[in-house]
Design an enzyme around this catalytic site. Sequence first.
Site, PDB file in Angstrom:
ATOM      1  N   ASP A 181       0.897  -1.153   0.000  1.00 43.45           N
ATOM      2  CA  ASP A 181       0.000   0.000   0.000  1.00 43.45           C
ATOM      3  C   ASP A 181       0.939   1.208   0.000  1.00 43.45           C
ATOM      4  O   ASP A 181       1.685   1.433   0.959  1.00 43.45           O
ATOM      5  CB  ASP A 181      -0.868  -0.030   1.258  1.00 43.45           C
ATOM      6  CG  ASP A 181      -1.768   1.193   1.351  1.00 43.45           C
ATOM      7  OD1 ASP A 181      -1.453   2.223   0.708  1.00 43.45           O
ATOM      8  OD2 ASP A 181      -2.778   1.124   2.076  1.00 43.45           O
ATOM      9  N   HIS A 237      11.075   8.026 -23.904  1.00 43.95           N
ATOM     10  CA  HIS A 237      11.453   6.794 -24.606  1.00 43.95           C
ATOM     11  C   HIS A 237      11.922   7.073 -26.042  1.00 43.95           C
ATOM     12  O   HIS A 237      12.596   6.253 -26.644  1.00 43.95           O
ATOM     13  CB  HIS A 237      10.340   5.748 -24.554  1.00 43.95           C
ATOM     14  CG  HIS A 237       9.212   5.964 -25.516  1.00 43.95           C
ATOM     15  ND1 HIS A 237       8.166   6.811 -25.254  1.00 43.95           N
ATOM     16  CD2 HIS A 237       8.962   5.441 -26.732  1.00 43.95           C
ATOM     17  CE1 HIS A 237       7.336   6.798 -26.276  1.00 43.95           C
ATOM     18  NE2 HIS A 237       7.779   5.969 -27.194  1.00 43.95           N
ATOM     19  N   LYS A 255      15.288   5.379 -28.904  1.00 54.04           N
ATOM     20  CA  LYS A 255      15.088   4.802 -30.242  1.00 54.04           C
ATOM     21  C   LYS A 255      16.414   4.782 -31.004  1.00 54.04           C
ATOM     22  O   LYS A 255      17.195   5.732 -30.918  1.00 54.04           O
ATOM     23  CB  LYS A 255      14.040   5.613 -31.015  1.00 54.04           C
ATOM     24  CG  LYS A 255      12.628   5.467 -30.415  1.00 54.04           C
ATOM     25  CD  LYS A 255      11.585   6.059 -31.309  1.00 54.04           C
ATOM     26  CE  LYS A 255      10.227   6.110 -30.629  1.00 54.04           C
ATOM     27  NZ  LYS A 255       9.447   4.879 -30.775  1.00 54.04           N
ATOM     28  N   GLU A 270       1.005   9.505 -36.048  1.00 51.61           N
ATOM     29  CA  GLU A 270       0.441   8.204 -35.674  1.00 51.61           C
ATOM     30  C   GLU A 270      -0.832   7.978 -36.474  1.00 51.61           C
ATOM     31  O   GLU A 270      -1.599   8.922 -36.685  1.00 51.61           O
ATOM     32  CB  GLU A 270       0.110   8.186 -34.190  1.00 51.61           C
ATOM     33  CG  GLU A 270       1.323   8.337 -33.306  1.00 51.61           C
ATOM     34  CD  GLU A 270       0.966   8.202 -31.834  1.00 51.61           C
ATOM     35  OE1 GLU A 270       0.967   7.085 -31.329  1.00 51.61           O
ATOM     36  OE2 GLU A 270       0.641   9.232 -31.202  1.00 51.61           O
ATOM     37  N   ASP A 311       1.493  15.738 -24.650  1.00 49.27           N
ATOM     38  CA  ASP A 311       1.773  14.306 -24.805  1.00 49.27           C
ATOM     39  C   ASP A 311       3.000  14.049 -25.685  1.00 49.27           C
ATOM     40  O   ASP A 311       3.755  13.106 -25.433  1.00 49.27           O
ATOM     41  CB  ASP A 311       0.532  13.633 -25.418  1.00 49.27           C
ATOM     42  CG  ASP A 311       0.584  12.110 -25.373  1.00 49.27           C
ATOM     43  OD1 ASP A 311       0.949  11.575 -24.313  1.00 49.27           O
ATOM     44  OD2 ASP A 311       0.267  11.466 -26.389  1.00 49.27           O
ATOM     45  N   HIS A 347       8.845  14.505 -26.497  1.00 49.94           N
ATOM     46  CA  HIS A 347       9.511  13.780 -27.582  1.00 49.94           C
ATOM     47  C   HIS A 347      10.005  14.721 -28.693  1.00 49.94           C
ATOM     48  O   HIS A 347      11.169  14.651 -29.106  1.00 49.94           O
ATOM     49  CB  HIS A 347       8.572  12.741 -28.200  1.00 49.94           C
ATOM     50  CG  HIS A 347       7.965  11.798 -27.204  1.00 49.94           C
ATOM     51  ND1 HIS A 347       8.655  11.314 -26.126  1.00 49.94           N
ATOM     52  CD2 HIS A 347       6.724  11.255 -27.111  1.00 49.94           C
ATOM     53  CE1 HIS A 347       7.878  10.503 -25.428  1.00 49.94           C
ATOM     54  NE2 HIS A 347       6.699  10.452 -26.005  1.00 49.94           N
ATOM     55  N   LYS A 373      -2.642  12.292 -33.940  1.00 54.57           N
ATOM     56  CA  LYS A 373      -3.238  10.947 -33.967  1.00 54.57           C
ATOM     57  C   LYS A 373      -4.134  10.868 -35.193  1.00 54.57           C
ATOM     58  O   LYS A 373      -4.623  11.881 -35.686  1.00 54.57           O
ATOM     59  CB  LYS A 373      -4.076  10.706 -32.715  1.00 54.57           C
ATOM     60  CG  LYS A 373      -3.263  10.874 -31.435  1.00 54.57           C
ATOM     61  CD  LYS A 373      -3.267   9.639 -30.591  1.00 54.57           C
ATOM     62  CE  LYS A 373      -2.468   9.804 -29.325  1.00 54.57           C
ATOM     63  NZ  LYS A 373      -1.386   8.829 -29.174  1.00 54.57           N
TER      64      LYS A 373
END
Length: 485
Positions: free
Chosen positions: A86, A172, A176, A210, A229, A234, A334
């Site tokens: 917890d 991330h 790459k 995307e 986002d 990025h 997107k």
Amino acid sequence: MSFDLVFFGGTGDLTWRKLMPALFQAFRHNKLPAGGRLLAVARDERSDAEYRAYIREKFTGVEEAKQPSDEEFARFAELLHYRRMDLSQPDDYAGLRQWLDARGADTVVLFLATSPHLFTQICAQLGAAGINGPRVRVVLEKPLGHDLASAQEINRVVRASFAEEQALRIDHYLGKPAVQNLMALRFGNALFEPLWRRESIANIQITLAESLGVGTRGDYYDGTGALRDMIQNHALQLLTMIAMEPPSSNDADAIRDEKLKVLKSLRPFTPETVGRDVVRGQYRAGTVAGQAVPGYLDEVKVPKDSRCETFVSLRTEVQNWRWAGVPFYLRTGKRLAARESQIVINFREVPHPIFPGTSRANKLVIKLQPEDGLELHLLAAKGGGPSGNAPEMLAPVSLDLDFDKAFLSERVGAYERLLMDALAGRLNLFVRSDEQEQAWRWVEPVLDAWQRDPTGPRPYAAGSWGPPASSAMIARDGCAWAEEQ
Ligand code: BG6
């Protein structure tokens, strides 16, 4: 080197979708140092065996080439452990400390794969329990805050328990392979450096497109939007890699100091320039790869009156001697026409064309996705024509570098690389707190201007390249996006 790698949020999406498959790949390729334990921490009661069965089942969704055989999984599973905690309870952290201390591994990496609103609580509790000694590193996954103030607050609490070099912020995209190659291209070769400046480069385009929609993440995404986002982290990280000065060494701080200078040199937005140089969009129903898909407002967990942007394109400049006057265009969205992430360096035209009618500027394309590679677009003599200077004898050709063919060894995925770097204490590919805060400082005027603007995002059809205003914005400079050239 013995290590313990602990995942908070051990039953969550990120852990089973990205981290466990990445660790399995490292294990399969003998990159995971021997003598390690992987401990998943979450709220519910489970035995090690039950957790192993849970992860085994999740692996069935992983792409086929990356799925373990039963025998491979059985060996991998021996490393996997589970612990109920917890996260608000100091006693549970004391228990974790005992578990770690009983073995005293050389390195302890704590990966916070939980919802970000728990980061400050977890870091404070880890500090209070004394799980913050020199052998400990903490890895924080985005989103780190939703604006400058919230990012600063997270950093303040993290710093109270961990030194800067113990706190690893993941982006991330930096893991790459294409980003490694960008560093190699720029700083391992002398060829491009004389050209890497305003005298030779007309403009630079970074596209992170995307084809998927928001899927089941509507609730997270709607409170976030494309600017937070993808652009704040990025896209800006890629921009810093392109625009930075050569660092004095390959050390993490030498690189991060140069990246920070780029972020500080970005032209600040004002309410006027936001209106002129930033386009936000939201997808409507359309067709992607031959499939009819719904609009954003019809996605699950998205409010029908949402003003959240699913597309952003913008123009900025890096205000220093190397880049003065060179537009940098950034774009993400997107449900665009294709999944295609690339950086396009558009060079200037020849100063005095002697082949009339065939002028075409060179460009260098650094491809991140779907495959990574490099393309250098040139004009060459086609041959076969009647005489030397006939314009029809020149034709565009490209030099293509396919890294899969060049290096026959298995390519390393982004999370695999970043997890191995976290274990080894290699910080080059992690974002320092000052970089992250500076990126927020730069995007904040855009967020503020949008909040005051009653018009909201512009609609675009799913399967397109975004609202027409995006092409119009760049056409003002006499430029066009790569797919329109
Ligand atoms: C994540 C975003 O950081 O990156 C997602 O939160 C996005 O919305 C993803 O889909 C894209 O990553 P990749 O590696 O698939 O390009």
